[in-house]
Design a protein around this motif. Structure first.
Motif, mmCIF file in Angstrom:
data_model
loop_
_atom_site.group_PDB
_atom_site.id
_atom_site.type_symbol
_atom_site.label_atom_id
_atom_site.label_comp_id
_atom_site.label_asym_id
_atom_site.label_seq_id
_atom_site.Cartn_x
_atom_site.Cartn_y
_atom_site.Cartn_z
ATOM 1 N N UNK A 1 -2.449 9.692 -9.140
ATOM 2 C CA UNK A 1 -3.646 9.261 -8.426
ATOM 3 C C UNK A 1 -4.718 8.794 -9.403
ATOM 4 N N UNK A 2 -5.513 7.822 -8.976
ATOM 5 C CA UNK A 2 -6.601 7.341 -9.839
ATOM 6 C C UNK A 2 -7.696 8.387 -9.989
ATOM 7 N N UNK A 3 -7.673 9.439 -9.133
ATOM 8 C CA UNK A 3 -8.719 10.454 -9.227
ATOM 9 C C UNK A 3 -8.286 11.624 -10.109
ATOM 10 N N UNK B 1 0.352 12.804 9.934
ATOM 11 C CA UNK B 1 -0.930 12.389 9.354
ATOM 12 C C UNK B 1 -1.047 12.908 7.926
ATOM 13 N N UNK B 2 -1.377 11.996 7.002
ATOM 14 C CA UNK B 2 -1.650 12.381 5.623
ATOM 15 C C UNK B 2 -2.940 11.703 5.173
ATOM 16 N N UNK B 3 -3.842 12.443 4.519
ATOM 17 C CA UNK B 3 -5.086 11.835 4.044
ATOM 18 C C UNK B 3 -5.017 11.587 2.547
ATOM 19 N N UNK B 4 -5.168 10.325 2.170
ATOM 20 C CA UNK B 4 -5.256 9.990 0.748
ATOM 21 C C UNK B 4 -6.716 9.905 0.318
ATOM 22 N N UNK C 1 -7.872 3.078 -0.824
ATOM 23 C CA UNK C 1 -6.876 2.125 -0.353
ATOM 24 C C UNK C 1 -5.749 1.976 -1.368
ATOM 25 N N UNK C 2 -6.134 1.937 -2.642
ATOM 26 C CA UNK C 2 -5.165 1.797 -3.733
ATOM 27 C C UNK C 2 -4.243 3.006 -3.779
ATOM 28 N N UNK C 3 -4.823 4.201 -3.683
ATOM 29 C CA UNK C 3 -4.004 5.417 -3.714
ATOM 30 C C UNK C 3 -3.104 5.521 -2.489
ATOM 31 N N UNK C 4 -3.595 5.075 -1.315
ATOM 32 C CA UNK C 4 -2.771 5.119 -0.106
ATOM 33 C C UNK C 4 -1.507 4.295 -0.319
ATOM 34 N N UNK D 1 -11.407 9.250 -16.817
ATOM 35 C CA UNK D 1 -10.502 8.845 -17.894
ATOM 36 C C UNK D 1 -9.084 9.290 -17.615
ATOM 37 N N UNK D 2 -8.325 8.487 -16.897
ATOM 38 C CA UNK D 2 -6.879 8.676 -16.853
ATOM 39 C C UNK D 2 -6.256 7.292 -16.785
ATOM 40 N N UNK D 3 -4.982 7.198 -17.190
ATOM 41 C CA UNK D 3 -4.370 5.882 -17.361
ATOM 42 C C UNK D 3 -4.336 5.113 -16.047
ATOM 43 N N UNK D 4 -3.980 5.805 -14.946
ATOM 44 C CA UNK D 4 -3.888 5.126 -13.651
ATOM 45 C C UNK D 4 -5.236 4.522 -13.263
#
Lengths: 306, 399
Positions: B344-346, B144-147, B309-312, B283-286
């Motif tokens: 990651x987008x975060x 199990x991994x949580x994104x 969902x995108x990061x997963x 503000x990050x490129x991803x």
């Protein structure tokens, strides 16, 4: 606990009850007169709310949305009756439940196809958006007062329609003795279509009124349909007067239960135990009420069939 | 022999066998990676599942339909928000479709039902939302991994914010079910002031008139709501209509104040504070790429569900890439997932030993942007490199 809080809760109960009445009135007419169980009644409410919300967004006017949405829903309801539901009148209740349940599922998917899964925006018109001061220091949302007004107005109009018009006479005749009314009646199919259209319009009024308070989303009809069925069972199937009284009782008991039961329980058994128990009791209160009514008056409070 | 190579049939055969040999080497890279995307796509929670799905599919699309260099086959299935349906569907995805990864579940009760059969079959699950405390603590699993985040995290961040802002008397409202109680527990872990009232409402309650008049009577200076989906929409509309927003500051977790809720409520939400591990204005490129591509593809603003969902998908992409597509080597896949080598987008993101993220949590507020749209603005960072409260109870087993 003070006087203002009690007054506010009574207004809340009245408003919620009148909304339930708008749904229950159409449901009880269809059930009582056509002997038809319509699980898709909640779908008409949903379609009404969606039509009103999207027209209101497109025109920028809540009132335009309300007007055209009600007309659109009535047309939709009548088309549904002519195309599908009238084929179900002669069949038993199980076929009707299955048939209208299918319509409910299709309506949900149809709405999702057209409008998507995200809830829709519908807000109260600006002139009714804030609270008003009823007595010094007591503010109440203007929009909820407006709902109470509309609910009472519709109840009054329905009373005039049913007690003092020719259509109303046929409706009453149909409710008390369907076979005889069918034998005597001139144009029964048209009457049924009109009643169904009226029921759909009432649903749309409820959907439009509740839209600014509740989330306009797929499946919104199901949660409120159960309450509408409770109302007509308590009030007596087929009786509009029963629907009004039943709706007011359910609205009042539900609201009062959520306010008073926690207070009562925490006074009796302390806040920690009350937090769990009070909620459970408050949420089953209206079903206990329904069981009690059925125990003493199995046909409801205002039965129509003798 | 001399005519043998000239013989056209033999030459063709030779060429074909050479080609076959080289194909065998690349066969694994051409075989699709199968992702079972099990999410809530019908019923009241459908909007959330649709966002996760759309975010995931967008990442695959931007990757030219590949994950880690291998073609991606995303099998989308609906759990209808029900643990029973979820478990059956997960079974089908694992046994019949032979999915390499599962992902997408919205609700924790569905997650807890799907977890045992998934882990027993040694299928990796990448969570795009659900993060129940059980899976973060004693029942933590190498598969199990949580994104996304552990269920308590967003509530903890609001608890801390309410403390920082100096509110002294706070009312709490949540529905009467396990996640509702967990949420308020998470909030109170960081909020140490007076709790004016703690109200548990019915699940899927429509009318909040009774609760609102109690708020008016107890006069708190802030109210924290954990009311996911339509419940939050109902409450916020009625809260503002009752005129309470003038005296009481409204706080919620990020998902109760995201673009889907804003779209349904609009201007009345202005000024509501909420917590999130992500914001569309980070503000990050991803993230800039994700937000603009999402709006282009779907014509709406992404929510935090879409970001998860995108990061997963991008986490899976990195793991497949780093194992060179050899997904049968479970230990290597686990190692690659733990390394989480993706942007990651975060912003900052890494895994704790219980496979839940160590990441920043932000405070957002709903404002009108320069174009006059009602939307979220990220104000500040509440927690830096924050982990969850259950990691201590996790003894991560070997494979």
């Amino acid at each position: 606990m003070n006087g203002i809080l009690i007054l506010e809760q009574m207004l809340n109960g009245l408003q919620f009850g009148l909304m339930l009445f708008l749904l229950a009135a159409g449901l009880t007419l269809v059930f009582g007169i056509m002997d038809m169980i319509n699980l898709a009644h909640g779908s008409l409410y949903m379609v009404g709310a969606y039509l009103i919300a999207s027209i209101a967004q497109a025109t920028g006017s809540f009132w335009m949305g309300l007007g055209f949405g009600i007309i659109g829903s009535a047309v939709f309801g009548m088309l549904l009756e002519i195309s599908v539901l009238r084929r179900l009148y002669q069949r038993d209740h199980l076929s009707q439940v299955l048939g209208t349940f299918a319509i409910l599922l299709m309506a949900n998917e149809g709405v999702r196809l057209i409008w998507g899964s995200q809830p829709l925006l519908l807000n109260a018109p600006a002139e009714l958006a804030g609270p008003v001061e009823i007595v010094a220091g007591f503010y109440y949302p203007a929009y909820r007062l407006f709902i109470i007004g509309v609910g009472l107005l519709v109840a009054g109009l329905l009373y005039v329609l049913i007690a003092h018009t020719r259509i109303g006479m046929q409706v009453r005749a149909g409710a008390s003795n369907r076979e005889m009314a069918l034998a005597m009646g001139a144009n029964v199919p048209r009457l049924f279509t009109a009643i169904f259209g009226l029921g759909a319009a009432l649903c749309a009024v409820a959907g439009g009124m509740l839209g600014p308070l509740l989330s306009v989303q797929v499946g919104m009809g199901e949660s409120i349909l159960i309450l509408a069925f409770v109302v007509i069972v308590i009030g007596g199937i087929g009786s509009v007067r029963g629907a009004l009284l039943g709706a007011l009782i359910v609205g009042m008991v539900d609201t009062a239960g959520r306010t008073l039961v926690p207070l009562l329980f925490s006074a009796l058994m302390g806040p920690v135990a009350a937090a769990n128990a009070a909620n459970t009791v408050a949420s089953i209160l209206i079903y206990v009420l329904m069981a009690a009514v059925l125990f003493f008056k199995p046909r409801g409070l205002f039965p129509t069939h003798g | 022999m001399f005519f043998a190579l000239r013989h056209p049939i033999l030459r063709t055969a030779l060429a074909a066998s050479t080609a076959l040999a080289s194909m065998a080497a690349t066969a694994q890279m051409n075989e699709p990676v199968k992702i079972g995307l099990l999410s809530t796509l019908s019923g009241p929670g459908a909007g959330l599942g649709v966002d996760i799905r759309d975010g995931f599919e967008l990442a695959v699309k931007l990757n030219n339909g590949k994950l880690g260099g291998r073609p991606a086959e995303v099998i989308v299935a609906d759990d209808q928000g029900s643990p029973d349906v979820g478990r059956q569907t997960a079974d089908r995805l694992i046994k019949r479709d032979k999915a390499d990864f599962l992902t997408g579940i919205v609700f924790s009760n569905v997650m807890l039902a799907v977890a045992p059969p998934t882990f027993q079959s040694k299928t990796f699950y990448i969570s795009a939302n659900a993060g129940p405390s059980q899976l973060a603590g004693e029942q933590c699993s190498p598969y199990f991994f949580s994104a996304a985040w552990q269920n308590d995290n967003l509530h903890e961040a609001v608890g801390q914010t309410v403390m920082d802002k100096g509110f002294k008397k706070v009312a709490l409202i949540a529905p009467n079910y396990p996640a509702g109680k967990d949420a308020l527990t998470g909030f109170k872990r960081y909020y140490k002031g007076e709790v004016a009232s703690e109200t548990y409402t019915q699940l899927n309650q429509l009318d909040y008139g009774a609760e609102l008049s109690q708020l008016r009577a107890t006069k708190p200076d802030a109210v924290y709501i954990f009311l996911p989906g339509g419940m939050g929409i109902n409450f916020i509309k009625q809260f503002v209509g009752a005129g309470l927003s003038k005296d009481i500051t409204l706080f919620g977790p990020g998902f109760s104040a995201d673009e889907d809720v804003i779209k349904a409520v609009g201007e009345p939400m202005l000024g509501m504070f909420n917590s999130s591990q992500w914001g569309h204005d980070l503000q990050n490129a991803a993230n800039r790429k994700f937000v603009s591509e999402f709006e282009k593809a779907y014509g709406r603003k992404p929510t935090l569900y879409a970001a998860q969902g995108y990061d997963a998908a991008r986490l899976i992409d990195a793991a497949v890439r780093d194992t060179k597509g050899k997904l049968d080597d479970k230990a290597a896949v686990r190692k690659a997932l733990e390394a989480a080598k993706f942007d990651s987008v975060r912003g900052a993101f890494k895994f704790n030993k219980n496979h839940f993220p160590i990441q920043d949590y932000f405070l957002r507020v709903i404002v009108k942007d320069a174009q006059g749209n009602v939307t979220n603005r990220t104000l500040s960072t509440v927690f830096k490199n924050h982990s969850d409260a259950y990691v201590g109870a996790c003894n991560m087993p070997a494979l």
